[in-house]
Design a protein around this motif. Structure first.
Motif, PDB file in Angstrom:
ATOM      1  N   ASP A 460       0.838  -1.409   0.484  1.00  0.00           N
ATOM      2  CA  ASP A 460      -0.219  -0.008  -0.401  1.00  0.00           C
ATOM      3  C   ASP A 460       0.633   1.216   0.301  1.00  0.00           C
ATOM      4  OD1 ASP A 460      -2.290  -1.168  -0.518  1.00  0.00           O
ATOM      5  OD2 ASP A 460      -2.455  -1.534   2.018  1.00  0.00           O
ATOM      6  N   ASP A 464       1.420   4.913  -2.830  1.00  0.00           N
ATOM      7  CA  ASP A 464       1.016   5.564  -2.484  1.00  0.00           C
ATOM      8  C   ASP A 464       2.265   6.173  -2.695  1.00  0.00           C
ATOM      9  OD1 ASP A 464      -1.251   4.969  -1.035  1.00  0.00           O
ATOM     10  OD2 ASP A 464      -0.086   4.727   1.001  1.00  0.00           O
ATOM     11  N   VAL A 476      -5.375  -1.738  -7.887  1.00  0.00           N
ATOM     12  CA  VAL A 476      -5.310  -3.129  -7.199  1.00  0.00           C
ATOM     13  C   VAL A 476      -4.378  -3.907  -7.583  1.00  0.00           C
ATOM     14  CG1 VAL A 476      -7.720  -4.261  -7.754  1.00  0.00           C
ATOM     15  CG2 VAL A 476      -6.450  -4.165  -5.389  1.00  0.00           C
ATOM     16  N   LYS A 479      -1.118  -4.190  -6.292  1.00  0.00           N
ATOM     17  CA  LYS A 479      -0.771  -5.175  -5.577  1.00  0.00           C
ATOM     18  C   LYS A 479      -0.692  -6.323  -5.747  1.00  0.00           C
ATOM     19  CE  LYS A 479      -2.794  -4.260  -1.053  1.00  0.00           C
ATOM     20  NZ  LYS A 479      -4.046  -3.659  -0.332  1.00  0.00           N
TER      21      LYS A 479
END
Length: 586
Positions: A460, A464, A476, A479
């Motif tokens: 995360d 950022d 996502v 990720k």
């Protein structure tokens, strides 16, 4: 306050290290680095060998699941930290700094690929001869079994003749260029002609990077664009040759049954790692010279598309010519196709020697090879030098010391690489190629990088950071790839490599002595062991000096300069000074 301090710190780093003069220079250097020899001689062969057009399925999936996400991750951490591939970990996950030292070992063996430049330059010089020396058997190095290329045609040549003879191109390669000895135990003499070619390549490398990115960015305008002009010329010529369609058919014919073979998927992943320059530290270093707000999120998509597209087009160039050779000899394409040096220095020179204006096509091909290998090589050297200098900034950042250090590195490796231009040099090169940068090293490094950044530093937080730098928040999907997909695929591939490992053989007939295999494993493990050795040493030093228990060791998995994390793990009273997130810690 923290944002202002980070901005001032980045400005100081930019003044000390330098920065790309323009976005164009960055894109050209990265493109020149990732688009290399693997696109020309490895991808087409793998595509043919593993199901033709069907190979594009696992290749495309690995590009999406592995290539693009890891490309973005490595570029982003360099751009964020403004550090080389060793010191960047002090701002991300200090416990994983062994990954950076592993990259140093990989780079040192990677530099041996400069010998391909020397070979290409050697062929380029001979390409200006009135009669190409690899086309006839009227030379001092030829044997009685030599078969002249000028006599090859489908009416006079058959499989039996080809089997019992050695082509003039093979004899030129093995007897004139390499002067092959009986094995790695017989290094023999240094061949002065190749040594001069090697020296010329290192001189070119020095003047390409002696001013760091201020010079390498300018050189990339030629080295990164010229191969595409040559590729286009060779593509047009190859498509007009008789038998070209047969070669292209062999290249693209989809054999869907091959998709059930695990090796096909493993080789697709390996090709993505190799051609995208992943897990080698280069993308991190190149990204570190970017402006903090450069849109690396968009860059990774375009460069990945360029890389894979170049590989695909190169297949048409290579296999159209191989189809021409098969047509001329009256044999099937699979009898003339091969990968690696054999494709670049035997099969393709054979074909160009049989075309009208053979010198022109040969010059085009070897100029393309020369520039493809040159920009990849000088980027490799630049990344190694940058990372070492970032380790000792006070020693190397003074005016004039960069040029001296670059000169020393180039001189030392030129002397070391003289063993590659001996009679037994090809055996040493194959040992470095087989053990120096393998799937074993690549997948292990990918596993460690993703675990450290997505689980230690935090996926995360990486997202950022990318959003803060580029203004775009990654999907996502990235990720999930960083946290689960890439580590799982890396671990499976790492295990399969160990299960399927086979000892290196040269030309399928020369078996290396036992000591050479032991040396090969030492080369391969030299990069891998850096990760656990550093982690163990870091934990031991932290426990002894800070007198903390294992519960507090989690701080080593995050940047030690993160104030919030320090307060949480070490206690508010121990935070006497608030450090900026971009401060360098050791």
């Amino acid at each position: 306050m923290n944002r202002q301090r980070r901005k001032e710190d980045r400005q100081r780093r930019t003044e000390d290290r330098g920065q790309w003069a323009s976005k164009t220079e960055y894109l050209l250097v990265v493109a020149g680095n990732v688009v290399g020899l693997g696109n020309v001689w490895r991808f087409p062969y793998l595509c043919y060998k593993n199901g033709g057009g069907a190979f594009l399925v696992p290749y495309g999936l690995f590009a999406l699941l592995f290539g693009v996400p890891l490309f973005l991750l490595e570029t982003a951490i360099g751009q964020y930290t403004q550090e080389g591939f060793v010191t960047c970990w002090t701002k991300l996950c200090p416990l994983a700094q062994g990954v950076g030292y592993g990259h140093i070992m990989i780079k040192m063996f990677d530099l041996s690929f400069i010998i391909i430049q020397a070979w290409a330059l050697f062929y380029l010089v001979f390409s200006f001869s009135s009669q190409l020396p690899w086309a006839s058997c009227e030379n001092t190095w030829n044997t009685d079994d030599c078969l002249s290329l000028l006599n090859l045609d489908s009416n006079s040549t058959n499989a039996t003749v080809l089997k019992n003879a050695t082509s003039a191109a093979i004899e030129f390669w093995e007897r004139r260029v390499l002067g092959m000895s009986g094995g790695i135990e017989e290094l023999g003499r240094v061949k002065w002609e190749l040594a001069l070619c090697l020296l010329a390549c290192w001189v070119f490398c020095y003047f390409s990077i002696w001013k760091s990115v201020r010079s390498s960015g300018k050189v990339a305008y030629v080295t990164a664009t010229f191969p595409y002009a040559m590729l286009l010329i060779l593509l047009i010529r190859g498509a007009t040759l008789p038998g070209a369609q047969d070669g292209i058919y062999y290249y693209l014919y989809p054999d869907l049954n091959r998709l059930a073979n695990v090796k096909v998927w493993i080789e697709a992943g390996s090709q993505i790692m190799f051609s995208y320059s992943l897990t080698a530290g280069s993308l991190t270093v190149l990204g570190s010279y970017n402006d903090y707000n450069n849109n690396c999120y968009k860059d990774c998509f375009w460069i990945s598309l360029l890389n894979s597209g170049t590989s695909f087009v190169a297949g048409f160039v290579i296999f159209s010519v191989l189809g021409f050779m098969a047509h001329l000899q009256g044999v099937s394409v699979d009898t003339v196709v091969q990968s690696g040096p054999g494709l670049a220095f035997i099969a393709y020179p054979q074909a160009t020697a049989l075309m009208p204006l053979p010198q022109f096509w040969t010059v085009c091909f070897f100029l393309m090879l020369l520039f493809l290998s040159a920009d990849t090589h000088f980027v490799t050297v630049e990344c190694l030098i940058t990372s070492i200098m970032d380790l000792f900034p006070k020693l190397f950042r003074k005016t004039g010391r960069h040029e001296i250090f670059v000169f020393i590195i180039c001189l030392v490796f030129f002397i070391l690489h003289l063993m590659l231009v001996t009679d037994g040099g090809i055996y040493i090169f194959q040992l470095f190629d087989y053990y120096g940068v393998t799937r074993f090293c690549q997948y292990f490094m990918a596993l460690c990088e993703c675990l450290a950044l997505s689980w230690g530093f935090g996926a995360d937080r990486v997202i950022d950071i990318i959003e803060d730098m580029t203004g775009h928040r990654p999907n996502v999907y990235f990720k999930l790839c960083w946290k689960y997909v890439i580590p799982l695929l890396s671990l499976i591939s790492f295990i399969l490599y160990l299960v399927e490992y086979q000892h290196l053989k040269f030309n399928d007939w020369y078996v290396y002595p036992d000591w050479a295999y032991a040396l090969g494993w030492a080369i391969m493990l030299s990069s891998v062991v850096m990760v656990p050795l550093w982690a163990a040493g870091k934990i031991l030093v932290t426990v002894r000096t800070a007198k903390v228990n294992t519960r507090h060791l989690s701080v080593l998995c995050r940047p030690a300069a993160d104030p919030a994390l320090q307060r949480k793990n070490m206690g508010e009273e121990e935070m006497s000074v608030e450090l900026a997130p971009s401060a360098v810690t050791t």
